[in-house]
Design an enzyme around this catalytic site. Structure first.
Site, PDB file in Angstrom:
ATOM      1  N   HIS A  74      -4.551   4.596  -7.231  1.00  0.00           N
ATOM      2  CA  HIS A  74      -4.687   4.512  -8.693  1.00  0.00           C
ATOM      3  C   HIS A  74      -5.617   5.598  -9.233  1.00  0.00           C
ATOM      4  CE1 HIS A  74      -2.674   0.496  -9.115  1.00  0.00           C
ATOM      5  NE2 HIS A  74      -3.107   0.358  -7.884  1.00  0.00           N
ATOM      6  N   ASN A 147      -0.907  -5.230 -12.048  1.00  0.00           N
ATOM      7  CA  ASN A 147       0.080  -4.156 -12.051  1.00  0.00           C
ATOM      8  C   ASN A 147       1.148  -4.464 -13.090  1.00  0.00           C
ATOM      9  OD1 ASN A 147      -1.008  -2.502 -10.040  1.00  0.00           O
ATOM     10  ND2 ASN A 147       0.172  -3.476  -8.390  1.00  0.00           N
ATOM     11  N   TYR A 361     -12.859  -3.935  -3.436  1.00  0.00           N
ATOM     12  CA  TYR A 361     -13.153  -3.169  -4.659  1.00  0.00           C
ATOM     13  C   TYR A 361     -14.640  -2.881  -4.835  1.00  0.00           C
ATOM     14  CZ  TYR A 361      -8.278  -3.792  -6.036  1.00  0.00           C
ATOM     15  OH  TYR A 361      -6.909  -3.755  -6.080  1.00  0.00           O
TER      16      TYR A 361
END
Ligand code: HDD
Length: 695
Positions: A74, A147, A361
């Site tokens: 991304h 998404n 993350y």
């Protein structure tokens, strides 16, 4: 002796802009005023430069380090600020503050992205789009990192590095950039039947969104809502675009990449500039354990959807993006979206993909942003309750790289008796208001194993394919042919064909035919493949979110010397009245003389604004200009592509020779100027078989 400065020397003076009442003095990062920002310090006007020049060294040193590691996935993204408004209270199912009161607004920052390409790659590859929303709620930040596709390639996060390595450019040759049409991607996919459902979505028009404003978004996983009684309700999140779903055609997509690699980023910026704010409704699918147990798949499996026809989506809010970032790097690049950023009233489930993300993350921000203090960056800082008390967070964590805060006092531990009420270091835990994890009953042996309920990899792939409009099915088959044609190793293609037979025999046969290969036997399945009831909600073409409108869409009007002024003005007005954006495009941009002796500046030049960049095309030409433009390839191509990409074409009578040269054939979407505005509201899918051979 007077010192010789650059102002006295050879650069003529005009490069120096001097501080005055309106312009503060330029300084170094440490505050030293700068006298000359154009020349290094030298020994004499033509002499060697001096290492002593700390002003030069600081500037270049900072510049040398201006890039940070891009996101491993991304990396290419565009974002905007806005707000979320609760339109229906969910107080009965969750204590999450942002869902309590109808009309309550929460600030958001939303970043859209492609997955596989680097930060400088094109906006329009065939790729999944990230749809990440940071809600700055009063109870802390909630990041819904989703998404534009409601399922994922893999069921367990341990496979994520393999998936991404396979999808990105190949390890030895360093290409292709931002494309899945290559050996390693399809090798991995062919060996990963659980990806098949996602592959159906990836090969569909969903991965070719026209603009960010035309995409759905999904939280993908099953999450939990938790209410004040501590009751848990399962929830799946959906974003429904107000502008409707719209995609491009593959040939158009490829051409957009050449015409404008920033197409979607520019569109987001320009929409916001025009006040045409991208807007989505937030919907939820709410269900309980009994519902979950009654479905023929596991709701903890991220490769599955719950069809909307089985469990309707309830609209509970809307998101409006109305402000472009002030600074791309500070905001869009430094934004850290972290699925584990959760707020009271929302919780996780045991989905093993989600659970892996909860680790990944936060970890990645350390190498990307370089510090455990990434939460202090303005774009990441919470704006809720604690911020109102003067600081975005209240705890005893201290120090670390790039510590921006200057905590006061001695109480850097807790519990402590030093900090009195309201003093620094005095924050205390709160059993009533603090985050409470849903106390689900868990027990079992420690095992590396997947449950049998995850074994069905084909039923929902079949459901997706069979729910599509015939035009979409043809696009899927053709995309598979295109991608697999780029696979050089035959055994990978064969394995894919074997897998596709489990999805749909007709699809497999069409792809085999497109590849000119014989169908191999079907690959074995671990569970029976079910014929689930089709879900028309999954369609873009002729689906519930296809909108016939000019709102938010652009119409290109090809003009040239002598264009009829009255026709042009009337058309522009009619387009604007329908909420469309009219853009004049001419061979020369500065001044276009019109029929009535007036002149207009065109919005864009023909070579720089091919028709792929607009949603519908009008051509208003004088006979003379038309005669000239039939010999101009860019003009012929402009019209030819509009026809080939199934767009409406409205033309003045004098423009007919150009349409003829471009091979435009009469159909419902080809009109005179009076019928054009109505015709421009949609694409003409029935034209497709006339202009291209699909699988
Ligand atoms: Fe991820 C970024 C969405 C699975 C690991 N992911 C990232 C972004 C989005 C998603 C939208 C970009 C956020 C932004 O704009 O900055 N990812 C998903 C979805 C998934 C998913 C919807 C499946 C349902 N991701 C996934 C797994 C892992 C990761 C299973 C690892 C175990 N994703 C990452 C990451 C990234 C990331 C490496 C790269 C940059 C970042 O996190 O901040 O940690």
């Amino acid at each position: 002796m007077t010192e010789l400065t650059s102002r006295d020397a050879g650069n003529g003076g005009e490069t120096h802009q001097t501080a005055d009442a309106d312009h503060p003095v330029l300084t170094t990062n440490h505050g030293t005023p700068i006298s000359d920002n154009q020349n290094q310090l030298k020994a004499g006007p033509r002499g060697p430069v001096l290492l002593e020049d700390e002003i030069f060294r600081e500037k270049i040193n900072h510049f040398d380090h201006e890039r940070i590691p891009e996101r491993i996935v991304h990396a290419r993204g565009s974002a905007a600020h806005g707000y979320f408004e609760c339109t229906e209270s969910l107080a009965d199912v969750t204590i999450a503050d942002l869902f309590q009161r109808k009309g309550q607004r929460t600030e958001v920052f939303t970043r859209f992205s492609t997955v596989a390409g680097g930060a400088g790659s094109i906006d329009t590859p065939r790729d999944v789009r990230g749809f990440a929303v940071k809600f700055y709620t009063r109870e802390g930040n909630w990041d819904l990192v989703g998404n534009n596709i409601p399922v994922f390639f893999i069921q367990d996060a341990i496979k994520f590095p393999d998936l991404i390595h396979a999808a990105k450019m190949e390890a030895d040759r360093g290409y292709p950039q931002a494309a899945t049409a290559h050996d390693t991607f399809w090798d991995f996919i062919s060996l990963m039947p659980e990806s098949t459902h996602m592959i159906m979505w990836a090969m569909s028009d969903r991965t070719l969104p026209r603009t960010f404003a035309n995409m759905e978004g999904f939280g993908v996983h099953t999450f939990r809502f938790i209410n004040k009684e501590g009751k848990s309700t399962f929830v799946k999140f959906h974003w429904k675009p107000k502008a409707g779903l719209a995609s491009t055609i593959w040939d158009e997509t490829v051409k957009i990449a050449g015409a404008d690699p920033d197409f979607q980023r520019r569109d987001l910026f320009e929409r916001i500039e025009r006040g045409d704010y991208p807007t989505w409704e937030l919907g939820v699918q709410l269900f309980d354990e009994a519902f979950a147990n009654s479905q023929p798949y596991d709701v903890l499996d991220a490769t599955k959807i719950i069809p909307e026809e089985v469990l309707p989506v309830r609209i509970v809010g809307k998101m409006v993006l109305d402000r472009y970032p002030d600074n791309y790097f500070a905001e869009t690049e430094q934004a850290a979206f972290v699925p584990s950023h959760i707020v009271p009233g929302i919780g996780f489930t045991n989905d093993p993909l989600l659970q892996g993300r909860l680790f990944s993350y936060t970890d990645t921000q350390l190498s990307r942003l370089g510090s455990v203090n990434f939460h202090q960056l303005p774009i990441n800082a919470a704006k809720g309750r604690a911020a109102a008390a003067g600081c975005p967070f209240m705890n005893q964590q201290r120090d670390g790289h790039m510590q921006m805060a200057v905590p006061k006092g001695r109480a850097n531990y807790e519990p402590n008796s030093l900090a009195k009420a309201g003093e620094p270091g005095g924050a205390r835990e709160d059993a009533a208001k603090g985050y409470k994890t849903f106390p689900s009953d868990e027990e079992g042996q420690k095992l590396r194993i997947r449950p049998e309920s995850f074994a069905d990899h084909y039923s929902q792939a079949r459901l997706f394919f069979r729910s599509m409009d015939p035009a979409e099915q043809a696009h899927i088959a053709s995309a598979l042919v295109f991608e697999l044609s780029k696979v050089s190793l035959e055994h990978i293609r064969l394995q894919m064909l074997a897998n596709l037979r489990n999805v749909d025999e007709d699809l497999a046969a069409r792809v085999a035919d497109g590849l000119a290969m014989d169908l191999p036997p079907a690959s074995p399945t671990a569970a029976p493949v079910l014929d689930m009831a089709p879900s028309p909600a999954l369609r873009i073409i002729r689906g519930p979110l296809e909108r016939h409108t000019l709102e938010g869409r652009s119409v290109g009007i090809l003009i040239a010397d002598g264009t009829d002024a009255a026709e042009l003005n009337a058309l522009k007005k009619a387009i604007q009245a329908e909420g469309g954006h009219a853009m004049t495009i001419a061979p020369k941009v500065g001044k276009v003389p019109l029929s009535d002796g007036s002149a207009v500046a065109a919005d864009a030049q023909l070579f720089g604004q091919p028709s792929v960049t607009v949603d519908a095309c009008a051509v208003i030409l004088s006979e003379k200009a038309a005669a000239k433009l039939v010999k101009e390839a860019a003009a012929v191509q402009w019209v030819m592509d509009a026809f080939g990409h199934l767009k409406a074409i409205g033309a003045s009578a004098a423009a007919k020779p150009l349409l003829d040269k471009a091979g435009v054939e009469a159909d419902e979407g080809v009109t005179d100027l009076s019928g054009f505005v109505e015709a421009a509201k949609k694409r003409y899918w029935d034209r497709e078989p006339k202009v291209r051979t699909l699988a």
